[in-house]
Scaffold this motif. Sequence first.
Motif, PDB file in Angstrom:
ATOM      1  N   LEU A  22     -51.419   3.931  31.772  1.00 59.10           N
ATOM      2  CA  LEU A  22     -50.972   5.044  30.934  1.00 59.10           C
ATOM      3  C   LEU A  22     -51.575   5.011  29.538  1.00 59.10           C
ATOM      4  N   ILE A  23     -52.322   3.941  29.177  1.00 56.82           N
ATOM      5  CA  ILE A  23     -52.854   3.839  27.820  1.00 56.82           C
ATOM      6  C   ILE A  23     -54.307   3.361  27.854  1.00 56.82           C
ATOM      7  N   ASP A  24     -55.113   3.928  26.992  1.00 57.20           N
ATOM      8  CA  ASP A  24     -56.522   3.530  26.874  1.00 57.20           C
ATOM      9  C   ASP A  24     -56.599   2.075  26.414  1.00 57.20           C
ATOM     10  N   LYS A  25     -57.523   1.296  27.005  1.00 56.30           N
ATOM     11  CA  LYS A  25     -57.584  -0.136  26.700  1.00 56.30           C
ATOM     12  C   LYS A  25     -57.891  -0.395  25.235  1.00 56.30           C
ATOM     13  N   ARG A  26     -58.802   0.435  24.640  1.00 58.78           N
ATOM     14  CA  ARG A  26     -59.135   0.208  23.233  1.00 58.78           C
ATOM     15  C   ARG A  26     -57.933   0.491  22.335  1.00 58.78           C
ATOM     16  N   ALA A  27     -57.167   1.529  22.705  1.00 62.37           N
ATOM     17  CA  ALA A  27     -55.971   1.835  21.926  1.00 62.37           C
ATOM     18  C   ALA A  27     -54.963   0.690  22.039  1.00 62.37           C
ATOM     19  N   ASP A  56     -55.613  -2.519  22.679  1.00 59.56           N
ATOM     20  CA  ASP A  56     -56.096  -3.696  21.948  1.00 59.56           C
ATOM     21  C   ASP A  56     -55.868  -3.530  20.452  1.00 59.56           C
ATOM     22  N   THR A  57     -56.121  -2.327  19.939  1.00 63.90           N
ATOM     23  CA  THR A  57     -55.958  -2.072  18.502  1.00 63.90           C
ATOM     24  C   THR A  57     -54.495  -2.215  18.088  1.00 63.90           C
ATOM     25  N   ILE A  58     -53.598  -1.639  18.878  1.00 63.47           N
ATOM     26  CA  ILE A  58     -52.159  -1.696  18.560  1.00 63.47           C
ATOM     27  C   ILE A  58     -51.662  -3.131  18.610  1.00 63.47           C
ATOM     28  N   ILE A  59     -52.052  -3.881  19.614  1.00 66.66           N
ATOM     29  CA  ILE A  59     -51.564  -5.249  19.780  1.00 66.66           C
ATOM     30  C   ILE A  59     -52.125  -6.158  18.687  1.00 66.66           C
ATOM     31  N   ALA A  60     -53.393  -5.922  18.291  1.00 71.47           N
ATOM     32  CA  ALA A  60     -53.970  -6.723  17.206  1.00 71.47           C
ATOM     33  C   ALA A  60     -53.149  -6.531  15.925  1.00 71.47           C
ATOM     34  N   ALA A  61     -52.784  -5.297  15.634  1.00 73.25           N
ATOM     35  CA  ALA A  61     -51.968  -5.019  14.449  1.00 73.25           C
ATOM     36  C   ALA A  61     -50.570  -5.612  14.598  1.00 73.25           C
ATOM     37  N   GLN A  72     -47.088   5.743  22.145  1.00 78.53           N
ATOM     38  CA  GLN A  72     -48.186   4.842  22.499  1.00 78.53           C
ATOM     39  C   GLN A  72     -47.909   3.424  21.997  1.00 78.53           C
ATOM     40  N   ILE A  73     -47.375   3.334  20.760  1.00 77.40           N
ATOM     41  CA  ILE A  73     -47.084   2.012  20.192  1.00 77.40           C
ATOM     42  C   ILE A  73     -46.041   1.288  21.032  1.00 77.40           C
ATOM     43  N   ARG A  74     -44.965   1.987  21.370  1.00 80.27           N
ATOM     44  CA  ARG A  74     -43.917   1.350  22.167  1.00 80.27           C
ATOM     45  C   ARG A  74     -44.439   0.947  23.540  1.00 80.27           C
ATOM     46  N   LEU A  75     -45.241   1.816  24.167  1.00 83.65           N
ATOM     47  CA  LEU A  75     -45.822   1.527  25.474  1.00 83.65           C
ATOM     48  C   LEU A  75     -46.666   0.259  25.416  1.00 83.65           C
ATOM     49  N   ALA A  76     -47.520   0.138  24.395  1.00 86.74           N
ATOM     50  CA  ALA A  76     -48.376  -1.043  24.254  1.00 86.74           C
ATOM     51  C   ALA A  76     -47.537  -2.306  24.081  1.00 86.74           C
ATOM     52  N   LEU A  77     -46.475  -2.224  23.283  1.00 82.67           N
ATOM     53  CA  LEU A  77     -45.631  -3.396  23.043  1.00 82.67           C
ATOM     54  C   LEU A  77     -44.896  -3.833  24.311  1.00 82.67           C
ATOM     55  N   VAL A  78     -44.460  -2.851  25.124  1.00 76.34           N
ATOM     56  CA  VAL A  78     -43.778  -3.198  26.375  1.00 76.34           C
ATOM     57  C   VAL A  78     -44.731  -3.909  27.319  1.00 76.34           C
ATOM     58  N   ILE A  79     -45.964  -3.392  27.442  1.00 79.40           N
ATOM     59  CA  ILE A  79     -46.966  -4.025  28.316  1.00 79.40           C
ATOM     60  C   ILE A  79     -47.265  -5.436  27.820  1.00 79.40           C
TER      61      ILE A  79
END
Length: 718
Positions: free
Chosen positions: A664-669, A671-676, A703-710
């Motif tokens: 559901l999320i672009d890999k670059r997006a 990686d960027t969110i998780i790095a921050a 998108q931020i919440r989705l990345a954090l859950v993954i």
Amino acid sequence: MALDKKEALKKFFGYDSFREHQAEIIDTVLADNDCFVLMPTGGGKSICFQIPAILRDGLTVVISPLIALMKDQVEALLGNGVSAAYLNSTLSSAEQDRIMWRAKTGDLKLLYIAPERLFSGNTFEFLKEWNVGLFAIDESHCISSWGHDFRPEYRQLSSLKIRFPQVPVIALTATADRVTRRDILKQLRIETAQTFLTSFDRPNLSLNVLPGRKRIQQIQDFISRRQNQAGIIYCLSRKSTETVAASLKKAGLKAEHYHAGLPAEQRSRVQEAFLRDDLQVIVATIAFGMGIDKSNVRWVIHYNLPSNVESFYQEIGRAGRDGLAADTVLFYSYMDIMTRQDMINNSDQSEEQKELLHAKLNRMKQYAETDICRRRVLLNYFNDAFDKDCGNCDVCKNPRSRFDATVIAQKALSGIARTDQKVAMGMLIDILRGSKNRNVLQHGYERLPTFGVGGELKGEEWTEYIGQLLNSGAMDIAYDEAHAFKLNAVSRQILKGERKVELVKFIPLNERKAKEEELAPREKPKKEVVRDALFDRLRTLRKQLADALGVPPYVVFSDATISEMAQKKPVSEMQMKSISGVGAEKFRRYGETFINEILDFARENFKPGTKAVAGMTFIETLTLYKSGATIQSIAEQRNLSTTTIISHLLRLKEEGNEIDLPSLIDKRAYDTIIAAAEEMQVRQNDPLKPLFELLNERFDYGQIRLALVIWGEKNGFS
């Protein structure tokens, strides 16, 4: 690992908690102690011995007088994944031999058996080889001659404690007064057994008494407002069951009669059709114990007055066993009392027993005639203190209006006196209303001073008021003189003006119908129409599955379970198992099928771009996701933000649905969110605004919440 009682309740029956006293009773039985259980019909008596049977070693032998009930309970247990069988006269010799072999080899947890079968042949001797761990005696009131349904064959059960002193006994009944309770314990030789009494209150049952005139018309009107709702009509005689059923069939209803005089094959066919929802109405004799375990009976009508409160309570208890609202109606007239009294007087009972039967009939009469909350009268009979009005009986909903009816009473009593106390109801009313029919003229009654003095009242009004006068003791009736009315001391006080009379105001039948509309299912608010449509859809699916399996629909799921599904719309295993009545075995058999039906319903009823009906928004999102739509596409079709759609999918994932979050999320997006997030040491439950600002608002909160859950799932933290 061995199950405990609560785990067994959830796994095999799909319930999360026990009802009143169930847990204590189960603990008592598991400790090898005898106990006596008095619990109303539909209160959960069976659980009290079924769970101990599942948890303990050995065979539980259930003694029951009702063959049909045995079959129902065994089917339900098998549907829940519990090994059970029954032994009775409906089985062939070969079938009985197979079941007895299974009992001997330990293949069964529960064996249902009738007392006649238990004491016939060598069955009692076989018990010694079956490793019996518990005796459960259902309908235990049948052992007492003080009970309302005494069965001599039950007396032999007193030998159980003599032959098997170490095996605990649990005796259960839904109806027994104090005298009967003491006798049950004495007869079973378990005088020291712990006794559990639960409240008799069944608040889901409405209680209503209607005048016994134009009964067929009232019944047809009643049923017409309850389409597709199953119900039972109890009648006093076999002929009545046939007459009533025929009239209902003529009106286009699916109805059949059922009584002990029918061939066994026909009785079986009719009952099976009713249990499988192929019949809406079954008309049965009160005297014949149907022993049905059908959970979705929505109403019970008594065409005639039962002989005692115990029978009445047990019979209305057939309604609403699933806990949902159900209606009960009792038709009542003074003729019912006369018929019942004649039956007692002409019976072969001893004078002592006749006195008891008359006393019990009088209590039933008091219930029918009461002007106070009917539930109070009913529960107080069983010594179950109930000191408030229930709000769900006809008296509470329509408080009785009384008026000074002394003049009316004097007119009626004068008519009786002027005819030398030789007339019955019909003739007295004709005289009072001034009817010049052949019978009146033949006796010269048109010349009486009382002829026509009551012309201002309709015939049905006089019927009502004369019935009230009779029931209040203002006059007597001679059953052996063609039911002629007789004057008594109270009558003479009224005639002399020494005593006032108050009667309950007559309510015309059409007004009664209007008031009864409160009892009928009302049109649901528009927001519930979809739920109702889904309920019908799930009920149809249940019927199809039940027919294919050859079992009654309620064995698949009860109405209460189907209703909860329609309201909560479970679309995952976790959600479905949270529905009351869905245990592990039920989910294994039917869970996915019902989930798919709910999803199909969602696809057919919710168009892309339209506003979702309350409760269905997650299903619509899931439906579109499963069709392959992207988050952006789902958001556009549903006219919602992508953040909302992501929140839906995360919630659906939490509840057990298969959602591929990384897709559901672009890999670059990501990686960027998780790095921050690592830089700020943010976790998924922390406030997201600082991270949102650090990322210069390039990514939305979804998108931020989705990345954090993954990220959390990958690293095992939240």
